[in-house]
Scaffold this motif. Structure first.
Motif, short mmCIF file in Angstrom:
data_model
loop_
_atom_site.label_atom_id
_atom_site.label_comp_id
_atom_site.label_asym_id
_atom_site.label_seq_id
_atom_site.Cartn_x
_atom_site.Cartn_y
_atom_site.Cartn_z
N GLY A 183 0.81 -1.08 0.09
CA GLY A 183 -0.02 -0.10 -0.07
C GLY A 183 0.86 1.24 -0.17
N GLU A 184 0.43 2.47 0.25
CA GLU A 184 0.94 3.77 0.15
C GLU A 184 1.82 3.72 1.22
N ALA A 185 1.43 3.28 2.34
CA ALA A 185 2.42 3.26 3.62
C ALA A 185 3.64 2.13 3.48
N GLY A 186 3.48 1.31 2.33
CA GLY A 186 4.67 0.31 2.17
C GLY A 186 4.19 -0.80 2.34
N GLN A 187 4.82 -1.83 3.00
CA GLN A 187 4.31 -3.33 2.88
C GLN A 187 4.07 -3.83 4.26
N ILE A 188 3.27 -4.66 4.53
CA ILE A 188 2.59 -5.29 5.56
C ILE A 188 2.83 -6.94 5.39
#
Length: 208
Positions: A89-94
């Motif tokens: 996502g926009e915040a990176g990876q989870i």
């Protein structure tokens, strides 16, 4: 172009497409009956040229087809030893835990392979069994019999005009007739689409 006179070759089985399906079929047919005349036609300049190269391969099919594939040097060299799943996502990876994933997402025991190399190896196995493989032979037309049945394919047509018509410099190719014709062109193959339409094979079926 039914009015064109072409040289014809007769086979027990004609297979269009030297991918995993076409080559597996050719190998299995020769295992069942070594006297069958089997030919595989491949549009690419070499076997594997039109294969989506990278893949994770479950070897269960190979185990059934060629149980001693390791001894025969199959190019399955990199075993999968870890699966990680991420949501991007926009915040990176989870990182997502593995336990809720369906069983098909578990790749332990599978191999990271070049399917092009696997197909080239499979072609070698097929040729050792007596299968004829013709690369660079694109199949452009179906051949139908008097009762509308599939009779074979036209292969090796070169030098068409810009509009797809036959011109003075067109190589007419040849007809390859088979008691059985396998179309293993891959998704949305032109001959397969023609046969599906001709015999209304998709009626009441889902596309997949």
């Amino acid at each position: 172009m039914a009015d064109i006179e072409r040289e014809a070759m007769e086979y027990d089985v004609v297979i269009v497409g030297a991918g995993p399906a076409g080559l597996s079929a050719a190998i299995r047919l020769k295992q069942l009956d070594a006297d069958l005349n089997v030919v595989v036609l491949e549009k690419g300049s070499e076997v594997g040229a039109h294969i989506l190269s990278g893949a994770v391969l479950d070897p269960c099919g190979l185990d059934a087809l060629i149980p001693d594939w390791k001894e025969k040097g199959a190019p399955l060299n990199t075993a999968v030893n870890e699966d990680n799943f991420y949501m991007l996502g926009e915040a990176g990876q989870i990182r997502i835990p593995n336990f809720p994933m369906p069983p098909l997402m578990n790749n332990h025991g599978n191999y990271i392979v070049s399917m092009g190399n696997v197909c080239r190896w499979m072609a070698e196995q097929a040729e050792e069994l007596g299968v004829e493989i013709f690369p660079g032979m694109a199949c452009s037309e179906m051949v139908y019999g008097e009762n509308g049945e599939v009779k074979g394919v036209v292969a090796g047509v070169f030098g068409l005009e810009a509009d797809g018509s036959y011109g003075p410099n067109t190589e007419l190719g040849m007809e390859l007739h088979g008691k059985y014709v396998f179309l293993s062109e891959g998704v949305r193959g032109s001959l397969s689409k023609e046969v599906i339409a001709k015999y209304d094979l998709s009626a009441g079926k889902e596309p997949q």
